[in-house]
Design a protein around this motif. Structure first.
Motif, PDB file in Angstrom:
ATOM      1  N   UNK A 338      18.438   7.473 -28.432  1.00 20.97           N
ATOM      2  CA  UNK A 338      17.060   7.013 -28.556  1.00 20.97           C
ATOM      3  C   UNK A 338      17.114   5.587 -29.107  1.00 20.97           C
ATOM      4  N   UNK A 339      16.817   4.623 -28.247  1.00 23.60           N
ATOM      5  CA  UNK A 339      16.981   3.203 -28.604  1.00 23.60           C
ATOM      6  C   UNK A 339      18.389   2.948 -29.120  1.00 23.60           C
ATOM      7  N   UNK A 340      19.370   3.574 -28.476  1.00 21.33           N
ATOM      8  CA  UNK A 340      20.767   3.345 -28.813  1.00 21.33           C
ATOM      9  C   UNK A 340      21.310   4.209 -29.922  1.00 21.33           C
ATOM     10  N   UNK A 341      20.477   5.012 -30.573  1.00 22.00           N
ATOM     11  CA  UNK A 341      20.915   5.869 -31.684  1.00 22.00           C
ATOM     12  C   UNK A 341      21.070   7.290 -31.175  1.00 22.00           C
ATOM     13  N   UNK A 342      22.202   7.910 -31.494  1.00 19.63           N
ATOM     14  CA  UNK A 342      22.458   9.283 -31.047  1.00 19.63           C
ATOM     15  C   UNK A 342      21.378  10.211 -31.594  1.00 19.63           C
TER      16      UNK A 342
END
Length: 535
Positions: A338-342
């Motif tokens: 999510x926006x690059x965050x796991x």
């Protein structure tokens, strides 16, 4: 003597009331622990597992097999009753020892040995019962289906004999071994009965012989006989023994549930404040007990504010993708960002407060219409917003036709409850999702949202609903390809992967599976429309 009898009966009545109150409070606490454990689980994998279902059933079993509740409160009060019985037996032993220490100690030893042996054999029946907890759950499920959930089918198709036969057969298969073991235990009790008779003979005979020989005053005979009887009373398996054992099993089952590690989800990286970029990176997922993965290396990017339609045959993984995005399951391998965050490292409750989800098997809450809509965002219950969501979902006529408006109870089992048709419930569920979007949910997940609507209502849904999602990212799962034509991007899943991707026009030009499915559905619709026109 009359006064003592009155006090005795009064104390007994008070103790019964106190015992019931204490047992219920302890049982309520245990059930609350089980409910809390279930609701604290961040996902569905452990909740849906047979191990969890068996332990939960054992923790709150109502005694279908042997007619004995697994009551933790009953175990606690039973332990107190057993303690007092044991103290009474010890006091009787001390009194009998004034006549004969050997007789007193011998009777106590025989009584305790008999109790331990008999208890071991009888409690072994509970082990046999616990060996097939799944069978008991299925037996109970079959009963509920016959009486409640499948009541229409039972009557329309004449299934009463089938359900009755299956219920008897399942009961014999599940509880038959238990009752056979019970009979076997009864047949093995001959030696216990023989030893009891011998001990009773000694308890009666030795004091009587002492009276006949003159070594014991006859006035003391009844005292020592009653004392011996008090010692032997501990050998009997009182009801408290079963209360203790059944309750102990319930507590052990609840402790097993509590000991299971619960995945973290209440803390983690903060979630985005706006619609995020969602990416599936080589995601693999297999349901427990399945032999093939539902998603097998899925890679997909969904951009903020985009409307993406997921299509494909049954079992292609469309609904599974939605569940994974909601954090109900975790991938076996790969990751969802999510926006690059796991997603696994996000604050999961906070992430879910960014989602508005409508599954095909949506819940009919036993509440009024207002709550059935507003439960999608319970922190914001506003009548005006509820009415707006209903209007956007095409439910204005439904609201106007209900006797008490938003206060109308939709629990049809209640006195003033009102039931709705399938299409009406679908509009309520759609309003629920739109209410959540209006409350600030940035990702709208729709799993077969028009399954219960006709073609005209379906068109109205897309015209009214899809125009009211604002900047929210929309993921639409559907088998009706006519409902996905206006999507920004259409994803066709096959074998757990993205097989085709593009706009409606681009996929038709590609001439692949999407084009073939769309042509087949269009031909079927045209044929049905022609037939209706002729009629």
């Amino acid at each position: 003597m009359a006064g003592l009898l009155f006090v005795d009966h009064t104390v007994w009545l008070v103790l019964q009331a106190v015992q019931t109150m204490v047992a219920r409070r302890i049982d309520g606490d245990l059930r609350a622990r089980v409910r809390l454990q279930a609701t604290r689980l961040p996902g569905l994998d452990w909740l849906e597992s047979p191990e969890f279902q068996d332990r939960a059933a054992q923790a709150v079993d109502v005694g279908m097999g042997l007619g004995w509740d697994r009551s933790a409160g009953g175990a606690a009060t039973g332990q107190l009753r057993l303690t007092f019985r044991m103290l009474s037996a010890l006091a009787a032993t001390a009194l009998l020892a004034t006549f004969s220490a050997a007789l007193a100690i011998g009777l106590l030893a025989v009584s305790l040995a008999l109790r331990a042996s008999v208890r071991r054999e009888w409690i072994g029946i509970v082990d046999r019962l616990d060996a097939d907890t799944a069978g008991q759950r299925y037996h109970n499920y079959l009963s509920e289906q016959a009486v409640f959930f499948a009541a229409k089918d039972v009557r329309l198709f004449g299934l009463s004999p089938w359900f009755a036969g299956r219920f008897r057969a399942l009961g014999m298969g599940t509880y038959g071994p238990v009752w056979r073991q019970l009979l076997a235990v009864l047949r093995r009790q001959w030696w216990a009965a023989t030893l009891t008779v011998a001990a009773a003979g000694a308890a009666l005979g030795l004091p009587a012989a002492a009276v006949l020989t003159g070594s014991l005053d006859g006035a003391r005979l009844i005292t020592y006989v009653l004392a011996a009887w008090g010692v032997m009373a501990i050998s009997a398996m009182g009801l408290e023994a079963y209360d203790i054992e059944h309750g102990r099993r319930a507590i052990a089952a609840a402790d097993d549930l509590a000991a299971h590690p619960v995945a973290a989800g209440s803390a983690g990286h903060p979630v985005p404040a706006a619609a995020p970029t969602i990416r599936f990176e080589d995601v693999v997922f297999t349901y427990p007990g399945a032999t093939r993965p539902v998603l097998d290396g899925l890679t997909l990017t969904i951009r903020p504010g985009e409307t993406v339609a997921l299509v494909g045959t049954n079992g292609a993984g469309k609904t599974t993708l939605v569940k994974l995005l909601g954090g109900l399951y975790r991938p076996e391998s790969g990751r969802i960002t999510i926006d690059g965050v796991d997603l696994a490292t996000l604050d999961l409750p906070a992430w879910r407060r960014r989602l508005a989800v409508l599954f095909q098997d949506f819940v009919h809450y036993p509440a009024d219409l207002r709550e059935n809509v507003a439960y999608a965002a319970p922190e914001r219950i506003d009548d005006a917003a509820v009415r707006t969501a209903l209007e956007q979902a095409g439910g204005a006529a439904l609201l106007a036709g209900l006797p008490s408006g938003l206060d109308t109870s939709l629990w049809n089992e209640g006195t003033d409850g009102t039931d709705l048709s399938g299409g009406q419930w679908q509009r309520v569920a759609l309003a629920r999702a739109l209410f959540a979007v209006a409350a600030g949910r940035h990702v709208l997940l729709l799993d077969e949202p028009t399954a219960h609507l006709d073609v005209r209502a379906e068109a109205q849904f897309h015209e009214a609903v899809m125009s009211n999602v604002g900047d929210a990212t929309t993921i639409l799962v559907s088998h009706r390809l006519s409902t996905v034509r206006s999507a920004d991007r259409i994803i066709l899943l096959r074998d757990g992967r993205v097989a085709e991707e593009g706009s409606h026009a681009a996929l038709l030009g590609l001439g692949g599976d999407y084009a073939r499915f769309f042509t087949l559905q269009a031909e079927a619709f045209t044929a049905n429309a022609t037939t209706e026109g002729v009629r």
